[in-house]
Design a protein around this motif. Structure first.
Motif, PDB file in Angstrom:
ATOM      1  N   VAL A 426       0.926  -1.067   0.151  1.00 16.20           N
ATOM      2  CA  VAL A 426       0.369   0.415   0.172  1.00 16.20           C
ATOM      3  C   VAL A 426       1.133   1.573  -0.154  1.00 16.20           C
ATOM      4  N   PRO A 469      -3.385  -8.284  -3.361  1.00 22.83           N
ATOM      5  CA  PRO A 469      -3.128  -7.942  -4.547  1.00 22.83           C
ATOM      6  C   PRO A 469      -1.952  -7.796  -5.485  1.00 22.83           C
ATOM      7  N   LEU A 472      -1.813  -2.060  -5.582  1.00 23.26           N
ATOM      8  CA  LEU A 472      -3.403  -1.725  -4.602  1.00 23.26           C
ATOM      9  C   LEU A 472      -2.752   0.202  -4.742  1.00 23.26           C
ATOM     10  N   ASP A 490      -6.883   2.065  -7.997  1.00 26.02           N
ATOM     11  CA  ASP A 490      -7.819   0.966  -7.159  1.00 26.02           C
ATOM     12  C   ASP A 490      -8.640   1.208  -6.113  1.00 26.02           C
ATOM     13  N   LEU A 549      -9.969  -5.864   1.264  1.00 24.91           N
ATOM     14  CA  LEU A 549      -8.895  -6.954   1.116  1.00 24.91           C
ATOM     15  C   LEU A 549      -9.016  -8.091   1.301  1.00 24.91           C
ATOM     16  N   TYR A 552     -11.627  -9.567  -1.303  1.00 25.75           N
ATOM     17  CA  TYR A 552     -11.143  -9.821  -2.377  1.00 25.75           C
ATOM     18  C   TYR A 552     -10.562 -11.118  -2.569  1.00 25.75           C
ATOM     19  N   PHE A 562      -7.772  -6.670  -8.422  1.00 23.66           N
ATOM     20  CA  PHE A 562      -7.922  -5.578  -7.441  1.00 23.66           C
ATOM     21  C   PHE A 562      -9.527  -4.751  -8.605  1.00 23.66           C
TER      22      PHE A 562
END
Length: 575
Positions: A426, A469, A472, A490, A549, A552, A562
């Motif tokens: 991230v 992912p 992201l 995203d 997440l 996901y 994603f």
């Protein structure tokens, strides 16, 4: 300094072949004439914005903030990279209710223009010194490859200009209704896999047109992006003018031309004109497209005064015809689209250069740095044998020309300054606009909120097994204007005040999901999806993204990104 005037007389007869005068004029110079149709156009017609520099140097720097004429303060100062910053302590709820003079402080944000993101360590040291001496040690690396400083007093601006210009930098047309900084591949001339080096084209466009009065009165801002790298690393799809490296079967390496991209409250991805642009022709093609915007762009309504609205009205076929017939005088060769990129274009981490040395992509979390850190990085680079670096359209810094045995010691030392070569998932892609800390348009905090959320999410993801992912992006914006590109992330967050469970107004965000630009063969450029009523409080942001997440991980198909997942699933999965 020589005064500059408009290119076209205010009452020139309508001309050109691209349209007829409408019943209600749009302010298109070649159709409606150049009589100003709003206050902003009147301001520009009365005196070119480039002329304000002389008044800053000879009047305002001596008389201070109180001596600045309102039209210069709220208009022409932008032509030299200056905006008044937000007065400290004004809450977000007041943004839309107070007048500009009530919101603004007697200090400025100053934007240093860095075309192509190319810097020397000497230049970086000068910016760092200006920050520590004149800007209270503030600095932000932006997603337009600029560096922004805050707390600038108009009395100090002439000295700041002197220092910048002594090392080949400037603030010329860093803001305003002008050609803004030219985004360029941050590994131009460096990367082994590069299709074509855009450095000569960027330099020639800047030499010919930046500060040129022929293009200093456009309908609104005008953004350019040029890359020859196969990752397509300059977000060309959301710029007014974009060139993407491609190899033509007959003409060899050159560029595929895109026009009319832009975000804000009416996002629109740019479109290909289907033409091949060779290196020698590229500056002339830039001039032609920019001239179309100047001459045919809508000026009456400020919220429609971007090239994307003209392109939507004309379509790419007519746009190409006008470009070739009225402005170039010749037809451009047809061109197929460049191949889809094979990976992300943020250049994070360690990469081999074509000369055998290495470059290292560094992440200063959400672009927030300081003058002290910038000066420290300049010295660190020199200690490790480098004198060059680049800024990127992803709020990153790239150190160039490192020998292999210097890479790991450099990475460790850069981390101590706040520049991370191996960030978490991230943190790597998180970007944030200036936010309420300094921006008069903002409603919520962005930098601290995004940084805290990125750190916490990376901590949680480090302990998690299962599908994560491969990329992201978390983009956080303090208002609807999308300086942080929320519709192409995203997870894109648009700042607003929301009502919490106790009925209190708190800082929060409207959520956009599944936006993406050219990042891989699997993803087509797509604007993010909004779910009606989906908002999240700022202090609940890590929990919301964490839950998203997890869903996901549980429901994504094998290899599904994603962004693709966010567009595929039902709304219930996203709230």
């Amino acid at each position: 300094m020589t005064q500059v005037t408009e290119r076209i007389p205010r009452k020139a007869a309508a001309g050109g072949t691209a349209g007829r005068r409408s019943a209600k004029p749009n302010g298109q110079w070649k159709i409606d004439g150049t009589e100003p149709l709003n206050a902003n156009e009147e301001m520009k017609a009365a005196d070119n914005g480039l002329n304000v520099r002389e008044r800053i140097e000879n009047v305002y720097a001596h008389g201070g903030f109180a001596s600045i004429e309102p039209e210069d303060l709220h208009g022409r100062f932008r032509w030299w990279g200056l905006y008044t910053q937000r007065k400290q302590g004004i809450p977000g709820g007041k943004t839309a209710t107070l007048e500009p003079h009530e919101l603004e402080d007697e200090y400025f944000m100053l934007r240093v223009r860095i075309d192509g993101g190319a810097l020397t360590t000497e230049q970086l040291e000068v910016i760092g010194g200006i920050s520590t001496e004149f800007a209270r040690d503030t600095a932000d690396v932006t997603d337009r490859q600029n560096i922004q400083l805050h707390w600038i007093d108009v009395r100090d601006v002439p000295e700041i200009w002197r220092r910048l210009e002594s090392v080949g930098l400037s603030t010329t047309e860093a803001c305003g209704d002008v050609p803004r900084v030219i985004l360029g591949s941050p590994v131009a001339g460096i990367a082994a896999e590069e299709i074509i080096d855009p450095t000569p084209v960027i330099a020639e466009i800047a030499r010919r047109y930046v500060g040129n009065p022929e293009f200093s009165n456009l309908p609104r801002k005008y953004k350019t992006a040029i890359t020859g790298h196969p990752s397509q690393d300059v977000v060309h799809e959301i710029n007014d003018f974009g060139l993407v490296g491609v190899v033509h079967p007959e003409h060899g390496p050159g560029y595929d031309l895109w026009v009319g991209g832009g975000l804000s409250a009416a996002p629109r991805l740019g479109e290909r004109l289907g033409v091949f642009v060779g290196e020698d022709a590229a500056p002339d093609v830039w001039e032609g497209v920019t001239s179309i915007f100047r001459d045919y762009g809508f000026r009456r309504l400020r919220n429609r005064a971007r090239l994307k609205f003209l392109l939507a009205d004309w379509g790419p076929e007519k746009f190409r015809q006008v470009l070739e017939d009225e402005y170039l005088g010749y037809a451009l060769p047809d061109c197929d689209a460049a191949p889809a990129p094979t990976g992300p274009g943020d250049h994070s981490g360690v990469h081999r250069q074509k000369d055998g040395r290495f470059y290292v992509g560094l992440t200063p979390l959400v672009g927030r740095v300081s003058g002290t850190a910038l000066s420290g990085l300049a010295r660190l680079l020199e200690e490790h044998g480098s004198q060059r670096l680049r800024t990127t359209p992803h709020q990153k810094v790239i150190a160039l020309d490192l020998e292999e045995d210097r890479v790991e010691p450099f990475i460790a030392a850069a981390r101590e300054l706040g520049f991370e070569a191996r960030p978490g998932l991230v943190s790597r892609s998180a970007i944030a606009c200036t936010g309420i800390e300094y921006c008069k348009l903002a409603i919520v905090d962005t930098k601290d909120t995004a940084a805290a959320a990125a750190r916490e999410l990376d901590r949680r993801l480090a302990d998690r097994s299962g599908r994560v992912p491969r990329k992201l992006s978390l983009n956080v914006n303090g208002c609807p204007n999308s300086c942080a590109r929320i519709q192409t992330a995203d997870i894109g967050l648009k700042g607003q005040l929301i009502t919490d469970d106790d009925g209190e107004q708190v800082a929060g965000f409207q959520v956009h999901l599944g936006g993406t630009l050219a990042t891989s063969e699997d993803d087509e450029p797509t604007l993010g999806r909004t779910v009606r009523g989906l908002k999240v409080a700022a202090d609940r942001l890590p929990d919301y993204v964490d839950g998203l997440l997890q869903r996901y991980a549980e429901t994504a198909e094998e290899g599904e990104s994603f962004a693709a997942w966010a567009h595929r699933v039902d709304e219930e999965e996203l709230v």
